[in-house]
Design a protein around this motif. Structure first.
Motif, PDB file in Angstrom:
ATOM      1  N   LEU A  47      -0.960  13.299  12.144  1.00 23.64           N
ATOM      2  CA  LEU A  47       0.117  12.394  11.740  1.00 23.64           C
ATOM      3  C   LEU A  47      -0.042  11.972  10.279  1.00 23.64           C
ATOM      4  O   LEU A  47       0.955  11.846   9.558  1.00 23.64           O
ATOM      5  N   CYS A  48      -1.259  11.758   9.841  1.00 19.11           N
ATOM      6  CA  CYS A  48      -1.496  11.420   8.437  1.00 19.11           C
ATOM      7  C   CYS A  48      -1.114  12.584   7.524  1.00 19.11           C
ATOM      8  O   CYS A  48      -0.534  12.371   6.456  1.00 19.11           O
ATOM      9  N   PHE A  49      -1.416  13.785   7.961  1.00 19.99           N
ATOM     10  CA  PHE A  49      -1.033  14.964   7.195  1.00 19.99           C
ATOM     11  C   PHE A  49       0.491  15.055   7.089  1.00 19.99           C
ATOM     12  O   PHE A  49       1.037  15.277   6.011  1.00 19.99           O
ATOM     13  N   LEU A  50       1.170  14.864   8.208  1.00 17.26           N
ATOM     14  CA  LEU A  50       2.630  14.967   8.227  1.00 17.26           C
ATOM     15  C   LEU A  50       3.312  13.883   7.400  1.00 17.26           C
ATOM     16  O   LEU A  50       4.384  14.103   6.838  1.00 17.26           O
ATOM     17  N   THR A  51       2.690  12.716   7.347  1.00 22.95           N
ATOM     18  CA  THR A  51       3.285  11.605   6.598  1.00 22.95           C
ATOM     19  C   THR A  51       2.693  11.449   5.205  1.00 22.95           C
ATOM     20  O   THR A  51       3.101  10.556   4.456  1.00 22.95           O
ATOM     21  N   ASN A  52       1.730  12.306   4.882  1.00 25.33           N
ATOM     22  CA  ASN A  52       1.081  12.275   3.567  1.00 25.33           C
ATOM     23  C   ASN A  52       0.510  10.887   3.254  1.00 25.33           C
ATOM     24  O   ASN A  52       0.751  10.336   2.176  1.00 25.33           O
ATOM     25  N   THR A  53      -0.219  10.328   4.221  1.00 22.07           N
ATOM     26  CA  THR A  53      -0.836   9.013   4.051  1.00 22.07           C
ATOM     27  C   THR A  53      -2.295   9.067   4.501  1.00 22.07           C
ATOM     28  O   THR A  53      -2.712   9.989   5.189  1.00 22.07           O
ATOM     29  N   SER A  54      -3.020   8.039   4.136  1.00 24.13           N
ATOM     30  CA  SER A  54      -4.392   7.909   4.622  1.00 24.13           C
ATOM     31  C   SER A  54      -4.362   7.326   6.031  1.00 24.13           C
ATOM     32  O   SER A  54      -3.358   6.742   6.463  1.00 24.13           O
ATOM     33  N   GLU A  55      -5.472   7.453   6.732  1.00 19.53           N
ATOM     34  CA  GLU A  55      -5.549   6.906   8.093  1.00 19.53           C
ATOM     35  C   GLU A  55      -5.352   5.397   8.075  1.00 19.53           C
ATOM     36  O   GLU A  55      -4.604   4.861   8.894  1.00 19.53           O
ATOM     37  N   GLU A  56      -5.992   4.738   7.153  1.00 20.84           N
ATOM     38  CA  GLU A  56      -5.863   3.277   7.057  1.00 20.84           C
ATOM     39  C   GLU A  56      -4.417   2.860   6.819  1.00 20.84           C
ATOM     40  O   GLU A  56      -3.906   1.957   7.480  1.00 20.84           O
ATOM     41  N   THR A  57      -3.745   3.518   5.912  1.00 16.72           N
ATOM     42  CA  THR A  57      -2.345   3.200   5.609  1.00 16.72           C
ATOM     43  C   THR A  57      -1.455   3.464   6.810  1.00 16.72           C
ATOM     44  O   THR A  57      -0.599   2.650   7.154  1.00 16.72           O
ATOM     45  N   PHE A  58      -1.668   4.592   7.457  1.00 14.64           N
ATOM     46  CA  PHE A  58      -0.841   4.959   8.603  1.00 14.64           C
ATOM     47  C   PHE A  58      -1.020   3.974   9.755  1.00 14.64           C
ATOM     48  O   PHE A  58      -0.039   3.483  10.328  1.00 14.64           O
ATOM     49  N   LEU A  59      -2.265   3.662  10.093  1.00 18.52           N
ATOM     50  CA  LEU A  59      -2.518   2.736  11.204  1.00 18.52           C
ATOM     51  C   LEU A  59      -2.026   1.334  10.878  1.00 18.52           C
ATOM     52  O   LEU A  59      -1.482   0.646  11.746  1.00 18.52           O
ATOM     53  N   ASN A  60      -2.181   0.921   9.640  1.00 19.01           N
ATOM     54  CA  ASN A  60      -1.663  -0.383   9.220  1.00 19.01           C
ATOM     55  C   ASN A  60      -0.147  -0.427   9.370  1.00 19.01           C
ATOM     56  O   ASN A  60       0.414  -1.419   9.834  1.00 19.01           O
ATOM     57  N   TYR A  61       0.512   0.651   9.007  1.00 19.40           N
ATOM     58  CA  TYR A  61       1.956   0.747   9.153  1.00 19.40           C
ATOM     59  C   TYR A  61       2.369   0.609  10.621  1.00 19.40           C
ATOM     60  O   TYR A  61       3.286  -0.129  10.956  1.00 19.40           O
ATOM     61  N   LEU A  62       1.670   1.315  11.495  1.00 19.59           N
ATOM     62  CA  LEU A  62       1.995   1.225  12.928  1.00 19.59           C
ATOM     63  C   LEU A  62       1.767  -0.191  13.459  1.00 19.59           C
ATOM     64  O   LEU A  62       2.573  -0.708  14.229  1.00 19.59           O
ATOM     65  N   GLU A  63       0.671  -0.800  13.060  1.00 18.81           N
ATOM     66  CA  GLU A  63       0.340  -2.122  13.573  1.00 18.81           C
ATOM     67  C   GLU A  63       1.279  -3.201  13.071  1.00 18.81           C
ATOM     68  O   GLU A  63       1.609  -4.125  13.800  1.00 18.81           O
TER      69      GLU A  63
END
Length: 66
Positions: A47-63
């Motif tokens: 998912l991070c690859f598909l959204t071109n984000t870091s894990e921290e950024t992606f999980l923060n976005y979801l939360e």
């Protein structure tokens, strides 16, 4: 029943994705079965690859947006 070759996540909400990720983390902690955290990490990595984000950024976005 037809075989499923790929799984699509376009119909999953951000809340559902976060729930899946958190559930896999919990299952790993509760059972100490490595496969749960491996699956969680694989999903998050993809998912991070598909959204071109870091894990921290992606999980923060979801939360923050669930």
């Amino acid at each position: 029943m037809e075989l499923i070759d790929t799984v699509s996540i376009d119909s999953l909400s951000k809340r559902d994705l976060l729930l899946i990720i958190k559930s896999l983390e919990y299952a790993n902690k509760d059972t100490n079965i490595q496969d749960f955290i491996d699956l969680r990490n694989s999903i998050v990595k993809e998912l991070c690859f598909l959204t071109n984000t870091s894990e921290e950024t992606f999980l923060n976005y979801l939360e923050t947006n669930s």
